[in-house]
Design a protein around this motif. Structure first.
Motif, PDB file in Angstrom:
ATOM      1  N   CYS A  27       0.951  -1.781   0.205  1.00 39.98           N
ATOM      2  CA  CYS A  27      -0.251  -0.088  -0.054  1.00 39.98           C
ATOM      3  C   CYS A  27       1.032   1.417  -0.199  1.00 39.98           C
ATOM      4  N   SER A  28       2.157   1.054  -0.370  1.00 41.03           N
ATOM      5  CA  SER A  28       2.622   2.895  -1.112  1.00 41.03           C
ATOM      6  C   SER A  28       2.862   2.586  -2.091  1.00 41.03           C
ATOM      7  N   MET A  29       1.206   2.680  -2.537  1.00 44.51           N
ATOM      8  CA  MET A  29       1.166   3.260  -4.163  1.00 44.51           C
ATOM      9  C   MET A  29       1.109   4.700  -4.166  1.00 44.51           C
ATOM     10  N   ASN A  30       0.497   5.148  -3.120  1.00 43.54           N
ATOM     11  CA  ASN A  30       0.379   6.172  -3.370  1.00 43.54           C
ATOM     12  C   ASN A  30       1.452   7.353  -1.858  1.00 43.54           C
ATOM     13  N   PRO A  31       2.252   8.096  -2.570  1.00 43.93           N
ATOM     14  CA  PRO A  31       2.784   8.597  -0.985  1.00 43.93           C
ATOM     15  C   PRO A  31       1.881   9.192  -0.126  1.00 43.93           C
ATOM     16  N   ALA A  32       0.958   9.785  -0.890  1.00 43.09           N
ATOM     17  CA  ALA A  32       0.329  10.851   0.414  1.00 43.09           C
ATOM     18  C   ALA A  32      -0.499  10.104   1.183  1.00 43.09           C
ATOM     19  N   PHE A  63      -1.592 -25.302  -6.279  1.00 38.84           N
ATOM     20  CA  PHE A  63      -1.517 -23.593  -6.740  1.00 38.84           C
ATOM     21  C   PHE A  63      -2.549 -23.020  -6.173  1.00 38.84           C
ATOM     22  N   GLY A  64      -2.843 -22.085  -5.559  1.00 39.40           N
ATOM     23  CA  GLY A  64      -3.470 -21.160  -4.868  1.00 39.40           C
ATOM     24  C   GLY A  64      -3.463 -20.718  -5.325  1.00 39.40           C
ATOM     25  N   GLN A  65      -4.946 -19.922  -5.889  1.00 36.75           N
ATOM     26  CA  GLN A  65      -5.341 -18.380  -5.089  1.00 36.75           C
ATOM     27  C   GLN A  65      -6.298 -18.046  -4.626  1.00 36.75           C
ATOM     28  N   ASN A  66      -6.483 -16.472  -4.111  1.00 35.23           N
ATOM     29  CA  ASN A  66      -6.363 -16.315  -3.395  1.00 35.23           C
ATOM     30  C   ASN A  66      -7.484 -14.296  -3.770  1.00 35.23           C
ATOM     31  N   LEU A  67      -8.174 -14.777  -3.093  1.00 36.31           N
ATOM     32  CA  LEU A  67      -9.064 -12.173  -3.458  1.00 36.31           C
ATOM     33  C   LEU A  67      -9.691 -11.952  -2.086  1.00 36.31           C
ATOM     34  N   GLU A  68      -9.433 -11.242  -1.610  1.00 30.30           N
ATOM     35  CA  GLU A  68      -8.893 -10.409  -0.553  1.00 30.30           C
ATOM     36  C   GLU A  68     -10.273  -8.748  -1.239  1.00 30.30           C
ATOM     37  N   TRP A  69     -10.761  -8.426  -0.237  1.00 31.71           N
ATOM     38  CA  TRP A  69     -11.782  -7.003  -0.457  1.00 31.71           C
ATOM     39  C   TRP A  69     -12.003  -5.972   0.403  1.00 31.71           C
ATOM     40  N   ASN A  70     -10.832  -5.191   0.536  1.00 28.67           N
ATOM     41  CA  ASN A  70     -11.468  -4.151   2.488  1.00 28.67           C
ATOM     42  C   ASN A  70     -12.246  -3.180   2.387  1.00 28.67           C
ATOM     43  N   HIS A  71     -13.065  -2.629   2.942  1.00 32.79           N
ATOM     44  CA  HIS A  71     -13.183  -1.128   2.424  1.00 32.79           C
ATOM     45  C   HIS A  71     -12.873  -0.111   3.149  1.00 32.79           C
ATOM     46  N   ASP A  72     -12.206   0.872   2.708  1.00 33.98           N
ATOM     47  CA  ASP A  72     -11.556   1.813   3.557  1.00 33.98           C
ATOM     48  C   ASP A  72     -11.540   2.844   4.294  1.00 33.98           C
ATOM     49  N   THR A  90      -9.978  -1.777  -1.925  1.00 34.77           N
ATOM     50  CA  THR A  90      -8.704  -2.532  -2.285  1.00 34.77           C
ATOM     51  C   THR A  90      -9.101  -3.432  -2.562  1.00 34.77           C
ATOM     52  N   PHE A  91      -8.555  -4.292  -3.568  1.00 33.90           N
ATOM     53  CA  PHE A  91      -8.709  -5.336  -3.865  1.00 33.90           C
ATOM     54  C   PHE A  91      -7.794  -6.127  -4.186  1.00 33.90           C
ATOM     55  N   VAL A  92      -6.800  -7.228  -4.107  1.00 35.59           N
ATOM     56  CA  VAL A  92      -5.912  -7.847  -4.296  1.00 35.59           C
ATOM     57  C   VAL A  92      -6.235  -9.452  -4.536  1.00 35.59           C
ATOM     58  N   GLY A  93      -5.124  -9.954  -5.789  1.00 37.02           N
ATOM     59  CA  GLY A  93      -5.442 -11.492  -5.489  1.00 37.02           C
ATOM     60  C   GLY A  93      -3.589 -11.499  -5.792  1.00 37.02           C
ATOM     61  N   LEU A  94      -3.908 -13.157  -4.886  1.00 37.15           N
ATOM     62  CA  LEU A  94      -2.940 -13.704  -4.566  1.00 37.15           C
ATOM     63  C   LEU A  94      -2.620 -15.025  -5.709  1.00 37.15           C
ATOM     64  N   SER A  95      -1.392 -15.146  -6.546  1.00 34.22           N
ATOM     65  CA  SER A  95      -1.412 -16.422  -7.216  1.00 34.22           C
ATOM     66  C   SER A  95      -0.382 -17.231  -6.949  1.00 34.22           C
ATOM     67  N   THR A 122      -6.820  -0.504  -6.156  1.00 29.75           N
ATOM     68  CA  THR A 122      -7.407   1.130  -5.583  1.00 29.75           C
ATOM     69  C   THR A 122      -8.590   1.109  -5.941  1.00 29.75           C
ATOM     70  N   GLN A 123      -9.379   1.679  -5.164  1.00 26.98           N
ATOM     71  CA  GLN A 123     -10.429   2.252  -6.451  1.00 26.98           C
ATOM     72  C   GLN A 123     -10.893   3.252  -5.438  1.00 26.98           C
ATOM     73  N   GLY A 124     -10.857   4.473  -5.683  1.00 29.24           N
ATOM     74  CA  GLY A 124     -11.573   5.525  -4.388  1.00 29.24           C
ATOM     75  C   GLY A 124     -12.310   6.819  -5.932  1.00 29.24           C
ATOM     76  N   SER A 125     -12.762   7.952  -4.939  1.00 26.67           N
ATOM     77  CA  SER A 125     -12.813   9.301  -5.566  1.00 26.67           C
ATOM     78  C   SER A 125     -12.169   9.886  -5.905  1.00 26.67           C
ATOM     79  N   GLN A 126     -10.646  10.304  -5.249  1.00 21.99           N
ATOM     80  CA  GLN A 126      -9.848  10.715  -5.048  1.00 21.99           C
ATOM     81  C   GLN A 126      -8.596  10.466  -6.059  1.00 21.99           C
ATOM     82  N   TYR A 127      -8.692   8.671  -5.554  1.00 22.74           N
ATOM     83  CA  TYR A 127      -7.890   7.659  -5.950  1.00 22.74           C
ATOM     84  C   TYR A 127      -7.732   6.631  -6.751  1.00 22.74           C
TER      85      TYR A 127
END
Length: 316
Positions: A27-32, A63-72, A90-95, A122-127
């Motif tokens: 989650c250091s995708m957005n420095p701010a 082989f594993g597939q993980n799906l994660e969703w978090n409402h920030d 935020t959505f993360v898929g881990l293969s 990561t999807q939001g109204s500002q970023y």
């Protein structure tokens, strides 16, 4: 819970389902927004995550597939109070691909090597940001002091070669120790470890030294059916992480409110479909599916965990 290869009449080890929840590390995708980074390492753990058997011959894979969703939508401030969060989803898929093997001279010991590739959005109204994140490569070794008891050590390296929007731009090392055992119908699964981070280097930005992380992940499940033939295992989880603050190497000052911690609880259920058991009587492969909900109890300088985690695994 021994696995059987479809073409061999030999006993196979209990699987390793060790998917990594890398939201925090990614989650250091957005420095701010670094001071409000969210995520719990190994959040997708569930009962038997670290259970292995050394009673097998040859090699096998999974082989594993993980799906994660978090409402920030909520976050913890520097004093531990809940405040408005970044408002993103935020959505993360881990293969993950894993290869397992043994050394004949070590009858109660097993090994595996793996690679995990994350996909992040990561999807939001500002970023918003999305892409393929930094892979983890490494492996583990385990020991069975008793047939149902597993002790082990693992180590992974996170390589900063992901797409620019979602890369950490930071080399990191993930060591940890694990334990799994059965007490009647109750399975106890425990992981303790850390994330040791190098310097963050981004073109056109200050050089940063992010703090290291310590994490603890506990799962306690109850097998509704006999433990030697489990199908559904409801479970509860407790996760904790604490991370040191970031130091700005270019400006020679610490980054304010960059140290974080979080404690979460979870509820879930693990389903296991093994050979020669209902509902897949003639199934030769081995499969698993788990789903859990996690929510923060407390925290500091982090987005509040409020999400769903799903994982599916196939072994052959």
């Amino acid at each position: 819970m021994n696995l059987r290869h479809p073409n061999q009449k030999i006993r196979r080890p209990r699987r390793n389902v060790r998917a990594l929840a890398m939201l925090g590390a990614l989650c250091s995708m957005n420095p701010a927004a670094d001071a409000l980074a969210s995520g719990m390492p190994f959040a997708t753990d569930r009962p038997q995550t670290w259970q292995f058997s050394s009673d097998f011959e040859g090699t096998y894979d999974s082989f594993g597939q993980n799906l994660e969703w978090n409402h920030d939508n909520r976050a913890f401030d520097a004093h531990g109070n809940q405040v408005a969060g970044p408002g993103t989803n935020t959505f993360v898929g881990l293969s993950t691909f894993i290869h397992y093997w043994k050394v004949p001279s070590l009858p109660h010991v097993g090994f595996n090597a793996s690679i995990t590739l994350p996909a992040i959005r990561t999807q939001g109204s500002q970023y918003s940001a999305s892409g393929i994140g930094d892979p983890l490569v490494g492996g583990l070794v385990w020991y069975n002091p008793a047939p149902a008891t597993t002790l082990g050590f693992q180590a992974y390296v996170q390589v900063p070669i992901g797409q620019n929007e979602v890369s950490t731009n930071t080399w990191s090392f993930w060591p940890s120790v694990f334990y799994d055992d059965w007490y009647g119908h109750v399975n106890v699964d425990l992981l303790m470890g850390g994330i040791l981070r190098g310097r963050t280097l981004r073109s056109g930005q200050d050089d940063l030294s992010p703090g290291n992380t310590f994490h603890l992940n506990l799962r306690v499940g109850y097998s509704i059916s006999p433990p030697d033939s489990p199908f559904a295992i409801p479970f509860v989880g407790l996760d904790y992480q604490t991370s040191g603050g970031t130091f700005n190497q270019t400006a020679s000052i610490p980054v304010a409110n960059s140290a974080s911690r979080e404690t979460t609880v979870g509820l879930g259920v693990l389903f296991q479909f093994k050979p020669n058991s209902l509902p897949f009587l003639h199934q030769k492969m081995y499969d698993q599916l788990s789903i859990q909900y996690q929510h923060s109890l407390s925290g500091r300088n982090t987005a509040l965990t409020n999400g769903i985690l799903v994982q599916a695994w196939h072994y052959w």
